[in-house]
Scaffold this active site. Structure first.
Site, PDB file in Angstrom:
ATOM      1  CB  CYS A   2       1.391  13.826  -2.968  1.00  0.00           C
ATOM      2  SG  CYS A   2       1.741  12.363  -3.625  1.00  0.00           S
ATOM      3  NE  ARG A  27      -3.151  15.813   0.916  1.00  0.00           N
ATOM      4  CZ  ARG A  27      -4.210  15.793   0.777  1.00  0.00           C
ATOM      5  NH1 ARG A  27      -4.980  16.316   1.456  1.00  0.00           N
ATOM      6  NH2 ARG A  27      -4.732  15.101  -0.476  1.00  0.00           N
ATOM      7  CD1 TRP A  75       0.501   7.606  -0.722  1.00  0.00           C
ATOM      8  CD2 TRP A  75       1.342   7.513   1.676  1.00  0.00           C
ATOM      9  NE1 TRP A  75       0.120   6.368   0.144  1.00  0.00           N
ATOM     10  CE2 TRP A  75       0.559   6.339   1.326  1.00  0.00           C
ATOM     11  CE3 TRP A  75       1.964   7.647   2.755  1.00  0.00           C
ATOM     12  CZ2 TRP A  75       0.389   5.614   2.504  1.00  0.00           C
ATOM     13  CZ3 TRP A  75       1.833   6.869   3.804  1.00  0.00           C
ATOM     14  CH2 TRP A  75       1.092   5.703   3.722  1.00  0.00           C
ATOM     15  CG  ASN A 101      -1.063  16.243  -4.849  1.00  0.00           C
ATOM     16  OD1 ASN A 101       0.142  15.943  -4.811  1.00  0.00           O
ATOM     17  ND2 ASN A 101      -1.872  16.798  -3.699  1.00  0.00           N
ATOM     18  N   GLY A 102      -2.206  12.975  -7.553  1.00  0.00           N
ATOM     19  CA  GLY A 102      -3.175  12.252  -8.324  1.00  0.00           C
ATOM     20  C   GLY A 102      -2.423  10.959  -8.881  1.00  0.00           C
ATOM     21  CD  GLU A 483     -13.311  -4.573   8.429  1.00  0.00           C
ATOM     22  OE1 GLU A 483     -12.538  -5.736   9.149  1.00  0.00           O
ATOM     23  OE2 GLU A 483     -12.778  -3.464   8.589  1.00  0.00           O
ATOM     24  CE  LYS A 487     -12.861  -0.928  10.989  1.00  0.00           C
ATOM     25  NZ  LYS A 487     -12.055  -1.779  10.507  1.00  0.00           N
ATOM     26  CD  GLU A 490     -10.977  -1.535  14.635  1.00  0.00           C
ATOM     27  OE1 GLU A 490      -9.783  -1.464  14.920  1.00  0.00           O
ATOM     28  OE2 GLU A 490     -11.386  -1.702  13.512  1.00  0.00           O
ATOM     29  CG  HIS A 506     -24.493 -26.464  14.007  1.00  0.00           C
ATOM     30  ND1 HIS A 506     -24.864 -27.774  14.099  1.00  0.00           N
ATOM     31  CD2 HIS A 506     -24.432 -25.994  12.803  1.00  0.00           C
ATOM     32  CE1 HIS A 506     -25.471 -27.741  12.659  1.00  0.00           C
ATOM     33  NE2 HIS A 506     -24.924 -26.952  12.026  1.00  0.00           N
ATOM     34  CE  LYS A 605      -4.600   1.506  11.057  1.00  0.00           C
ATOM     35  NZ  LYS A 605      -5.362   1.268   9.865  1.00  0.00           N
TER      36      LYS A 605
HETATM   37  C1  F6R Z   1      -8.521  -2.737  12.097  1.00  0.00           C
HETATM   38  C2  F6R Z   1      -7.216  -2.611  11.845  1.00  0.00           C
HETATM   39  C3  F6R Z   1      -6.346  -3.689  12.178  1.00  0.00           C
HETATM   40  C4  F6R Z   1      -5.223  -3.981  10.825  1.00  0.00           C
HETATM   41  C5  F6R Z   1      -4.297  -5.024  11.157  1.00  0.00           C
HETATM   42  C6  F6R Z   1      -3.253  -5.415   9.861  1.00  0.00           C
HETATM   43  O1  F6R Z   1      -9.345  -1.715  11.860  1.00  0.00           O
HETATM   44  O2  F6R Z   1      -6.824  -1.624  11.333  1.00  0.00           O
HETATM   45  O3  F6R Z   1      -7.072  -4.751  12.220  1.00  0.00           O
HETATM   46  O4  F6R Z   1      -6.187  -4.385   9.723  1.00  0.00           O
HETATM   47  O5  F6R Z   1      -3.468  -4.504  12.192  1.00  0.00           O
HETATM   48  O6  F6R Z   1      -2.712  -4.124   9.714  1.00  0.00           O
HETATM   49  P1  F6R Z   1      -1.854  -4.020   8.330  1.00  0.00           P
HETATM   50  O7  F6R Z   1      -2.817  -4.190   7.328  1.00  0.00           O
HETATM   51  O8  F6R Z   1      -1.266  -2.885   8.318  1.00  0.00           O
HETATM   52  O9  F6R Z   1      -0.904  -5.330   8.161  1.00  0.00           O
END
Ligand code: F6R
Length: 610
Positions: A2, A27, A75, A101-102, A483, A487, A490, A506, A605
Site C-alpha cells: 500500500c 502501488r 491494496w 503497510n505490510g 514458464e 518469459k 512474450e 520422439h 493484462k
Molecule cells: C504472462 C502472463 C500471463 C498471465 C495470464 C493469466 O507473463 O502474465 O500469461 O499469467 O494472462 O492471468 P491471471 O493470472 O491474471 O489470470
C-alpha cells in the site's frame, strides 16, 4: 504494497496528502483515506476506490484547516476493499489514528487478546490491532507508546500515527516495509517511498528498521532501535518521478523480479504456525472432506497455468492425490468430468481472467469443491470461489508476470504440505522440516538474484540474434521450462518452445542442429541424471547448451557450454530458484533487443502507469 503519506507543516495538510497519495496510486488503489488533527480531535475520511473518490468526498464534506495529517492508499491483503477496511484506523478511545503497510503475522493472536479485554473491532484488517494496541500501551509519551506497540508486532510494518493529545506531531516507525522522510520550507513529509515526497524535496531520510521518527512542522527527530535520539543524514535522490516509481529500476518487470523474496515471505510466513504446521485463513474444507478427496483439477491461463504445473508435481508427490491440470480456455469448452469429491483449484493473479472465471463457475455448478489462489483481494474469482488463498505479491504492474507467479508457486507448496498433513502422510517432524525449508526460500531467492543477475545479463547478449530457442526439462524442471519459454517469447519476441526433455527424441529433436541454443533446466535432483542424458543427445546434434542446476550437481553437469548455478534447497522448491535466472533472461534479452518492456505487444493484462 500500500502507500503511506504524512505531512506536518505550516500549510493545510489535505492537499499535500492527496497529492502524495496520487503519486503512490500505482502501488494499488482499492481504497484510500486521510486523518487530520483538528485541535484535539482526529478527523478521518476514507472510502473505497481511487484517490479521486477520496478527493471528491473531502471536497463535499470538509475543507479542514488542519496542518498535520496522515494518509493511505490501500491494496487489500486482509479483508475486502471497502470503506470500513480502508485506512486510517482509529483506536477505540479515538486517541490514535494509524496507517500501515505490510502484514502483521501475529494479528490473530493480538486480536483475540484485545477482544478478550473488551476492545471491539470494526474492520477485518490486521492494522486495526495496531490502533487498539496504541490505546492499550498509552503511557502519556507519544514516541514511547508507538515504540512499545511496535515491539508487540511480528511481520512487516511501516506505520504512521496521529495522537489527539499531540496534535502537532506524527510518529512513524518501520520494520520490513520502507518509510522515508523529507524536510523542506513547506514542512515535513513522510512517504512509503520517495515518489510521495519528490516534488517537494529530493533530500531524503531513510528510516532504518526499528528506528522511530517524531515529526512536526520544523523537522524530524530520529530514535534508534533502543530509543536513543540519533542524527541522520539525508541522501540526495537524482531520480525523476517515473524512475522513482520503479524504485530506481529501468522497468517494473525488473523491480518485480527483485521483489520476489519479499513476495514469497509475505505469502508464506503468515501461513506457518509457531508449531511448524500450515494454516490457511479461508480454506473451508474440513479435515474429513480433505481425506475423502479423490482428485484435484487445477485450471488457469498462461503463467498461472505454469504455476499449476508445479502444483501438480508437488501435490501428487506429497499428498498422493491424482492431479490434472487444464488450460481454462480448454476446460470451459469441453465437458469435463467432475465430481463432488474433486477439488478444483483455480489460479489467477488478477482474479478477473474471463476463461478462468468461467471455468470456476463451471466447477461450482457441477458441485465440486473449489479453491481460488488469487492476488487481487475481492476480485471476481476470489468472490466466487468456495475457498480463497491470497498470494501476497502486491500489485503487479509489469505485463510479464514474475513475482505473482512466484507467489502462486509458493502457495502451491504450502497447499501440498497442508493436504499431505491432513491426509496423514507427513509425520510431525517431516512437516516441521518442510515448513522450515519453505521459510528459508526468500533468502535463497535473494541469493539467486545476487549470484545470477550479472551473469544472465551477459548471457542475454547471445540471445539477441536468435530466431528460435528451446527450453527442456523433466518433471518440475519441465514445469519451469514452460514458464521460462513464455518469459522469453512474450517480451523479446524470440520463438521458443518448452519441451519435456524425454519427449524430444520422439520427433522434435530433428529441429536441433549445429548452433541451436538449448536451455536445459536440470535442478530437480530426482531426474537430474535423466536430463543429463537428454543434454548429451542435443549436444550430439551440435546444440549449444546453457544448463541451470544446483550447486550440489555442479561437478556432474558434464560438457555443457554455459552453466548457471543456483543454491541448494529442498529439491521440491527448486523451481522457485531456477525460474529466477529464466525471468532475468527474458528481461535482459528483451532489453538487449530494444523491445518496449513496459508496453509489449501482448497488452492483455496491462496495467501500465503513465
Ligand atoms: C504472462 C502472463 C500471463 C498471465 C495470464 C493469466 O507473463 O502474465 O500469461 O499469467 O494472462 O492471468 P491471471 O493470472 O491474471 O489470470
Amino acid at each position: 504494497m500500500c502507500g503511506i503519506v504524512g505531512y506536518a507543516g505550516k500549510n493545510r495538510a489535505v492537499p499535500y496528502l492527496l497529492e502524495g497519495l496520487e503519486k503512490l496510486e500505482y502501488r494499488g488503489y482499492d481504497s484510500a483515506g486521510v486523518a487530520v488533527a483538528e485541535g484535539n480531535t482526529l478527523r478521518v475520511t476514507k472510502t473505497r476506490g481511487r484517490i479521486s473518490n477520496l478527493a471528491s468526498l473531502i471536497a463535499a464534506e470538509h475543507q479542514s484547516p488542519a496542518t498535520v495529517g496522515i494518509g493511505h492508499t490501500r491494496w487489500a491483503t486482509h479483508g475486502k476493499p471497502n470503506d470500513v477496511n480502508a485506512h486510517p484506523h482509529q483506536s477505540q478511545s479515538g486517541r490514535f489514528c494509524v496507517v500501515h503497510n505490510g502484514i502483521i503475522e501475529n494479528y490473530l493472536q493480538l486480536k483475540a487478546q484485545l477482544q478478550s479485554e473488551g476492545y471491539v473491532f470494526v474492520s477485518e484488517t490486521d492494522t486495526e490491532v495496531i490502533a487498539h494496541l496504541l490505546d492499550k500501551t498509552w503511557d502519556g509519551d507519544f514516541v514511547s507508546t508507538v515504540r512499545k506497540t511496535a515491539a508487540l508486532l511480528e511481520g512487516a510494518y511501516a506505520i504512521c500515527v496521529l495522537c489527539s493529545d499531540c496534535p502537532d506531531q506524527i510518529v512513524c516507525t518501520r520494520w520490513g516495509s520502507p518509510l522515508v522522510l523529507g524536510v523542506c520550507g513547506e514542512g515535513t513529509f513522510i512517504g512509503s517511498d520517495v515518489t510521495a515526497i519528490l516534488r517537494h524535496t529530493n533530500e531524503i531520510y531513510y528510516l532504518d528498521g526499528h528506528e522511530t521518527a517524531l515529526v512536526d512542522a520544523k523537522g524530524a527527530t530520529f530514535f534508534d532501535k533502543d530509543g536513543a535520539a540519533i542524527e541522520k543524514q539525508p541522501k540526495t535522490i537524482e531520480w525523476n518521478l517515473s524512475a522513482a516509481q520503479k524504485g530506481g529500476y529501468e522497468h517494473f518487470m525488473l523491480k518485480e523480479i527483485m521483489e520476489q523474496p519479499r513476495a514469497i515471505a509475505d505469502t508464506v510466513s503468515p501461513r506457518i504456525t509457531a508449531d511448524k504446521t500450515i494454516a490457511f485463513e479461508d480454506f473451508h474444507l474440513s479435515d474429513d472432506e480433505i481425506r475423502r478427496l479423490r482428485r484435484v483439477t487445477i485450471v488457469a491461463c498462461g503463467s498461472a497455468y505454469h504455476a499449476g504445473a508445479v502444483g501438480k508435481y508437488v501435490i501428487e508427490k506429497l499428498a498422493r492425490l491424482p492431479v490434472e491440470i487444464d488450460i481454462a480456455s480448454e476446460f470451459r469448452y469441453r465437458a469435463p468430468v467432475l465430481a463432488p469429491d474433486t477439488l478444483v483449484i483455480v489460479i489467477s493473479q488478477s482474479g478477473e481472467t474471463a476463461d478462468t472465471l468461467a471455468a470456476l463457475r463451471l466447477a461450482n455448478e457441477q458441485g465440486c469443491k473449489t479453491l481460488c489462489i488469487v492476488n487481487v483481494v475481492s476480485s471476481s474469482i476470489a468472490n466466487e470461489g468456495g475457498s480463497v488463498i491470497y498470494t501476497h505479491a502486491g500489485p503487479e504492474i509489469a505485463v510479464a508476470t514474475t513475482k505473482a507467479y512466484a507467489a502462486q508457486v509458493a502457495v502451491l507448496y504450502l497447499l501440498a504440505g497442508y493436504l499431505a498433513d491432513k491426509r496423514g502422510l507427513l509425520s510431525k517432524a517431516q512437516l516441521a522440516s518442510y515448513t522450515d525449508d519453505l521459510l528459508a526460500l526468500p533468502d535463497l531467492i535473494q541469493k539467486t538474484l545476487d549470484d545470477c543477475n550479472a551473469q544472465i545479463k551477459a548471457f542475454a547478449q547471445m540471445f539477441i540474434p536468435l530466431e528460435h530457442a528451446y527450453f527442456i526439462g523433466r518433471n518440475l524442471d519441465y514445469a519451469c521450462a514452460m514458464e521460462a519459454s513464455l518469459k522469453l517469447k512474450e517480451i523479446s519476441y524470440i520463438h521458443s518452445e518448452a519441451y519435456a526433455a524425454g519427449e524430444l527424441k520422439h520427433g522434435t529433436i530433428s529441429l536441433i542442429e549445429k548452433g541451436t541454443l538449448v536451455v536445459a533446466l536440470a535442478a530437480y535432483s530426482d531426474v537430474f541424471q535423466k536430463t543429463m542424458s537428454n543434454i548429451k543427445e542435443v549436444k550430439a546434434r551440435g546444440a549449444r547448451v546453457l544448463a541451470v542446476s544446483t550447486e550440489r550437481h555442479m561437478d556432474a553437469m558434464g560438457e555443457v557450454d554455459y552453466k548457471v548455478l543456483i543454491p541448494d534447497a529442498n529439491p521440491l522448491f527448486s523451481v522457485s530458484l531456477e525460474v529466477v535466472p529464466m525471468q532475468l533472461l527474458g528481461y535482459y534479452t528483451a532489453r538487449a533487443r530494444g523491445c518496449d518492456i513496459d508496453k509489449p505487444r501482448n497488452l492483455a493484462k496491462s496495467v501500465t502507469v503513465e
